[in-house]
Design an enzyme around this catalytic site. Structure first.
Site, PDB file in Angstrom:
ATOM      1  N   TYR A   1     -31.498  18.273  30.137  1.00  0.00           N
ATOM      2  CA  TYR A   1     -30.901  19.016  28.955  1.00  0.00           C
ATOM      3  C   TYR A   1     -29.510  19.425  29.319  1.00  0.00           C
ATOM      4  O   TYR A   1     -28.770  18.808  30.471  1.00  0.00           O
ATOM      5  CB  TYR A   1     -31.834  20.043  28.188  1.00  0.00           C
TER       6      TYR A   1
ATOM      7  N   ARG B   1     -21.597  17.318  15.886  1.00  0.00           N
ATOM      8  CA  ARG B   1     -21.250  18.273  16.723  1.00  0.00           C
ATOM      9  C   ARG B   1     -22.382  18.471  17.916  1.00  0.00           C
ATOM     10  O   ARG B   1     -23.027  19.440  18.065  1.00  0.00           O
ATOM     11  CB  ARG B   1     -21.160  19.646  15.816  1.00  0.00           C
TER      12      ARG B   1
ATOM     13  N   LYS C   1     -34.588  17.719  23.441  1.00  0.00           N
ATOM     14  CA  LYS C   1     -35.295  18.672  23.119  1.00  0.00           C
ATOM     15  C   LYS C   1     -36.562  18.580  22.826  1.00  0.00           C
ATOM     16  O   LYS C   1     -37.425  19.453  23.196  1.00  0.00           O
ATOM     17  CB  LYS C   1     -34.564  18.972  21.631  1.00  0.00           C
TER      18      LYS C   1
ATOM     19  N   GLU D   1     -30.696  19.779  14.349  1.00  0.00           N
ATOM     20  CA  GLU D   1     -29.994  19.885  15.607  1.00  0.00           C
ATOM     21  C   GLU D   1     -28.739  19.412  15.740  1.00  0.00           C
ATOM     22  O   GLU D   1     -28.259  18.211  15.361  1.00  0.00           O
ATOM     23  CB  GLU D   1     -30.902  19.325  16.790  1.00  0.00           C
ATOM     24  N   ASP D   2     -27.598  20.106  16.078  1.00  0.00           N
ATOM     25  CA  ASP D   2     -26.250  19.656  16.304  1.00  0.00           C
ATOM     26  C   ASP D   2     -25.548  18.957  15.072  1.00  0.00           C
ATOM     27  O   ASP D   2     -24.854  17.883  15.296  1.00  0.00           O
ATOM     28  CB  ASP D   2     -26.107  18.738  17.440  1.00  0.00           C
TER      29      ASP D   2
ATOM     30  N   ASP E   1     -31.755  24.884  15.075  1.00  0.00           N
ATOM     31  CA  ASP E   1     -32.042  25.904  16.428  1.00  0.00           C
ATOM     32  C   ASP E   1     -30.566  26.273  16.643  1.00  0.00           C
ATOM     33  O   ASP E   1     -30.473  27.240  17.215  1.00  0.00           O
ATOM     34  CB  ASP E   1     -32.269  24.723  17.282  1.00  0.00           C
ATOM     35  N   ASP E   2     -29.551  25.566  16.344  1.00  0.00           N
ATOM     36  CA  ASP E   2     -28.050  26.065  16.687  1.00  0.00           C
ATOM     37  C   ASP E   2     -28.164  27.394  16.016  1.00  0.00           C
ATOM     38  O   ASP E   2     -27.395  28.322  16.589  1.00  0.00           O
ATOM     39  CB  ASP E   2     -26.939  25.088  16.152  1.00  0.00           C
TER      40      ASP E   2
ATOM     41  N   ASN F   1     -21.266  26.029  25.581  1.00  0.00           N
ATOM     42  CA  ASN F   1     -21.758  24.965  26.159  1.00  0.00           C
ATOM     43  C   ASN F   1     -20.813  23.793  26.332  1.00  0.00           C
ATOM     44  O   ASN F   1     -20.141  23.700  25.336  1.00  0.00           O
ATOM     45  CB  ASN F   1     -23.111  24.474  25.868  1.00  0.00           C
TER      46      ASN F   1
HETATM   47  P1  NAD Z   1     -18.526  26.187  15.468  1.00  0.00           P
HETATM   48  O1  NAD Z   1     -17.542  25.311  15.406  1.00  0.00           O
HETATM   49  O2  NAD Z   1     -19.384  26.512  14.307  1.00  0.00           O
HETATM   50  O3  NAD Z   1     -17.695  27.583  15.626  1.00  0.00           O
HETATM   51  C1  NAD Z   1     -16.725  27.938  16.557  1.00  0.00           C
HETATM   52  C2  NAD Z   1     -16.048  29.239  16.273  1.00  0.00           C
HETATM   53  O4  NAD Z   1     -15.217  29.626  17.347  1.00  0.00           O
HETATM   54  C3  NAD Z   1     -15.359  29.138  14.979  1.00  0.00           C
HETATM   55  O5  NAD Z   1     -15.352  30.358  14.292  1.00  0.00           O
HETATM   56  C4  NAD Z   1     -13.817  29.133  15.687  1.00  0.00           C
HETATM   57  O6  NAD Z   1     -12.774  29.911  14.730  1.00  0.00           O
HETATM   58  C5  NAD Z   1     -14.064  30.108  16.872  1.00  0.00           C
HETATM   59  N1  NAD Z   1     -12.896  29.968  17.867  1.00  0.00           N
HETATM   60  C6  NAD Z   1     -12.639  28.710  18.349  1.00  0.00           C
HETATM   61  N2  NAD Z   1     -11.590  28.661  19.442  1.00  0.00           N
HETATM   62  C7  NAD Z   1     -11.502  29.918  19.413  1.00  0.00           C
HETATM   63  C8  NAD Z   1     -10.615  30.928  20.120  1.00  0.00           C
HETATM   64  N3  NAD Z   1      -9.840  30.359  21.255  1.00  0.00           N
HETATM   65  N4  NAD Z   1     -10.527  32.304  19.910  1.00  0.00           N
HETATM   66  C9  NAD Z   1     -11.730  32.759  19.134  1.00  0.00           C
HETATM   67  N5  NAD Z   1     -12.197  32.181  18.323  1.00  0.00           N
HETATM   68  C10 NAD Z   1     -12.341  30.854  18.616  1.00  0.00           C
HETATM   69  O7  NAD Z   1     -19.332  25.904  16.626  1.00  0.00           O
HETATM   70  P2  NAD Z   1     -21.061  26.545  16.932  1.00  0.00           P
HETATM   71  O8  NAD Z   1     -21.963  25.664  16.342  1.00  0.00           O
HETATM   72  O9  NAD Z   1     -20.926  28.118  16.516  1.00  0.00           O
HETATM   73  O10 NAD Z   1     -20.877  26.707  18.485  1.00  0.00           O
HETATM   74  C11 NAD Z   1     -20.115  27.592  19.282  1.00  0.00           C
HETATM   75  C12 NAD Z   1     -20.393  27.229  20.771  1.00  0.00           C
HETATM   76  O11 NAD Z   1     -21.696  27.870  20.868  1.00  0.00           O
HETATM   77  C13 NAD Z   1     -20.440  25.787  21.326  1.00  0.00           C
HETATM   78  O12 NAD Z   1     -19.915  25.606  22.551  1.00  0.00           O
HETATM   79  C14 NAD Z   1     -22.007  25.720  21.522  1.00  0.00           C
HETATM   80  O13 NAD Z   1     -22.184  24.937  22.715  1.00  0.00           O
HETATM   81  C15 NAD Z   1     -22.217  27.112  21.767  1.00  0.00           C
HETATM   82  N6  NAD Z   1     -23.876  27.292  21.409  1.00  0.00           N
HETATM   83  C16 NAD Z   1     -24.584  27.636  22.458  1.00  0.00           C
HETATM   84  C17 NAD Z   1     -25.917  28.192  22.205  1.00  0.00           C
HETATM   85  C18 NAD Z   1     -26.828  28.695  23.573  1.00  0.00           C
HETATM   86  O14 NAD Z   1     -26.201  29.165  24.362  1.00  0.00           O
HETATM   87  N7  NAD Z   1     -27.778  28.940  23.159  1.00  0.00           N
HETATM   88  C19 NAD Z   1     -26.461  27.559  21.037  1.00  0.00           C
HETATM   89  C20 NAD Z   1     -25.635  27.095  20.114  1.00  0.00           C
HETATM   90  C21 NAD Z   1     -24.281  26.696  20.393  1.00  0.00           C
END
Ligand code: NAD
Length: 539
Positions: free
Chosen positions: A96, A149, A167, A238-239, A261-262, A400
């Site tokens: 993963y 995504r 997953k 997912e994603d 899940d996200d 991530n």
């Molecule tokens: P998304 O595209 O829906 O949201 C990204 C957000 O970040 C947006 O609101 C954007 O405006 C903001 N952003 C981007 N660059 C920025 C900056 N420089 N300064 C301030 N804000 C900024 O994406 P998402 O689905 O919410 O995922 C975001 C991240 O979270 C991904 O990298 C994903 O891998 C991670 N994630 C982690 C987990 C986990 O750790 N368990 C789970 C899901 C997602």
């Protein structure tokens, strides 16, 4: 073995769930027509495991290790899962995140064998019929992506199939879901990724993405086909791209057995980290102020579950939302902004616009959560501002893969002089800070979704509710020991994951019964009953 009629000859050796390879006994070799097809020595799973680890560790790169493990999964399912379960800390990052990110990027080039189910726009009107081609009648967990995504890597089209496969491997390894009950699905509606469209080895539907009404119709056809063919199956989205993730979740969450899940899994695992942090910080949960950098699906999902958690502590919805502040790429979410998406609106407060670091100084959050996909956004200034308003701030850098984390574990400890609790989305190695070994926690969704799935199957739940994610978060947080907290970790060690999943499954099943969503009878000893259903990867 009870699931299978004995297979004979090479069919026995080439069926991944049946195959024991050199561990077939003399009697079995006789019975299954294997004499002459195997070397003389009868082995056992222990020495096969030793051989697997020797070969795995000899591979020079993580992607080679991924390929090796994928092949093992195809050859000998029980040996694969035994290897994963017994070496979870070493192997989870290989099957993963972070390695699965690279594996998805290279999916079409490292492809060996199809695993799972593919749907394209050309299949419209035929999806229910096609599901009859899937050979497993008792499918209970489906993970589906459209590849738009993938992690923080963007649109990977059909290459995103690596995610549902990975997953579901975690469902099996972490919670003992039976492998034949798992179905990975690629909703291949095309890709807008030019590089993939121009790649001669790309395996997906070679067109621009299907969008709008036609896209939603295809998803709906799939969802309805599943209700007909597998009415008890849980669908995990997912994603998906954030607006689609929200669109699909709000459309289906009260209609069918599903979750995203996200949004919800991330929310639950993050909330668990926050519950654990309150113990380490000595701040009651109901008094917390939390700031998010990023206001997309992950951050908003966490916010929404936090609101449910605050309400459970007696705060009103308005009071709960006031505890949460979000900063996105265009600044603090405030009422005067005109560029906000609908999921942002409940969190846009009536206050002036502030720079990120100024907002920390003014709002004084106890907890900072990053979900931006933007590495380096938790700079030294940011961490120092958190330390200026807290003795022990908690910093969650959730993006991530590892290369996208808002800051590294080492930076968080160094800039906070060892005071911060740090948690990340992808794993970081322990850090020696001033002679003390700090163990960064991984806010890994795998702590939550496998146990939730197990509880859902055990109770025959017909819906997945926010309260189930809330009890999952509380249960996980309770499993964090004082020793974990002393080492700065907000999560239990991954080696405990099977008992974590079982504990979560018990609470989720209880919640399903409490809320009237269960369809199975409640056994006298729920924990023993669930434990007995868990897949054990031994011969
Ligand atoms: P998304 O595209 O829906 O949201 C990204 C957000 O970040 C947006 O609101 C954007 O405006 C903001 N952003 C981007 N660059 C920025 C900056 N420089 N300064 C301030 N804000 C900024 O994406 P998402 O689905 O919410 O995922 C975001 C991240 O979270 C991904 O990298 C994903 O891998 C991670 N994630 C982690 C987990 C986990 O750790 N368990 C789970 C899901 C997602």
């Amino acid at each position: 073995m009870a699931d299978f009629k004995p297979l004979k000859g090479y069919r026995a050796l080439y069926h991944p769930a049946f195959n024991k390879s050199t561990a077939f006994t003399r009697e079995e070799r006789e019975e299954y027509g294997l004499k002459g097809l195997l070397p003389y020595k009868v082995g056992n799973q222990e020495n096969q495991l030793e051989r697997v680890l020797e070969n795995l560790r000899r591979k020079a790169s993580d992607i080679e290790k991924f390929i090796f493990l994928a092949s093992l999964h195809e050859r000998n399912e029980r040996l694969f899962y035994r290897t994963v379960c017994q070496n979870i800390e070493e192997i989870m990052p290989l099957i993963y995140t972070p390695t699965v990110g690279q594996a998805c990027k290279e999916f079409a080039h490292i492809f060996r064998r199809p695993k799972g189910f593919y749907i394209t726009p050309e299949d419209k009107g035929q999806i229910r019929e096609m599901l009859d081609n899937w050979p497993r009648p008792d499918t209970r967990v489906i993970v589906i992506t459209d590849g738009q995504r993938i992690l923080g890597l963007g649109d990977l089209g059909a290459n995103g199939m690596g995610i549902p496969i990975g997953k579901l491997q975690l469902y099996v390894a972490c919670a003992g879901i039976v492998p034949r009950q798992c179905l990975p699905v690629m909703l291949d509606v095309g890709t807008n990724n030019e590089e993939l469209l121009n790649d001669p080895l790309y395996l997906g539907y070679p067109h621009k993405r299907l969008e709008g009404e036609a896209y939603y119709e295809l998803v709906d056809e799939f969802v309805q086909a599943v209700q007909d063919k597998y009415p008890k199956a849980l669908i995990q989205f997912e994603d998906f791209l954030t607006p689609n993730a929200y669109g699909l979740l709000s459309k289906y969450k009260d209609e069918i057995l599903c979750f995203n899940d996200d949004i919800q899994g991330t929310a639950s695992v993050s909330l668990a980290g926050v519950y654990a942090a309150t113990r380490g910080m000595n701040v009651p949960f109901k008094d917390l102020r939390i700031m998010f950098l990023g206001a997309g699906s992950a951050a908003t999902g966490i916010g929404d579950l936090m609101v449910t958690a605050f309400e459970a502590e007696g705060l009103t919805n308005e009071e709960a939302r006031q505890r949460l502040n979000f900063v996105d790429i265009n600044g603090l979410l405030v009422k005067s902004r005109t560029d906000l998406m609908s999921h942002n609106l409940p969190y846009a407060h009536d206050r002036e616009q502030l720079e990120f670091v100024d907002a920390i100084r003014e709002i004084k959050p106890h907890i900072l959560i990053g979900a931006t996909g933007a590495p380096g956004t938790f700079s030294q200034d940011v961490v120092e501002a958190m330390c200026a308003v807290n003795d022990r701030p908690a910093i969650f850098a959730l993006s991530n893969p590892t290369s996208r984390a808002e800051c590294t574990a080492e930076q968080a400890y160094r800039w906070s002089h060892g005071q911060a609790f740090f948690s990340s989305g992808s794993p970081f190695k322990p850090v020696d800070y001033a002679g003390k070994i700090m163990r960064p926690g991984q806010g890994n969704n795998a702590y939550i979704f496998p146990g939730v799935g197990l509880g859902v199957i055990a109770s025959g739940a017909t819906r997945i509710t926010d309260d189930m994610f809330l009890v999952a978060a509380k249960t996980l947080a309770e499993m964090v020991s004082d020793e974990d907290l002393a080492a700065g970790a907000l999560y239990p060690a991954l080696t405990d994951i099977r008992s974590v999943s079982l504990a979560i499954a018990v609470k989720v099943a209880e919640e399903a019964h409490r809320s009237g969503h269960a369809t199975e009878d409640m056994p006298d000893d729920l924990e023993a009953a669930i434990s007995a259903t868990m897949y054990k990867p031994v011969y």
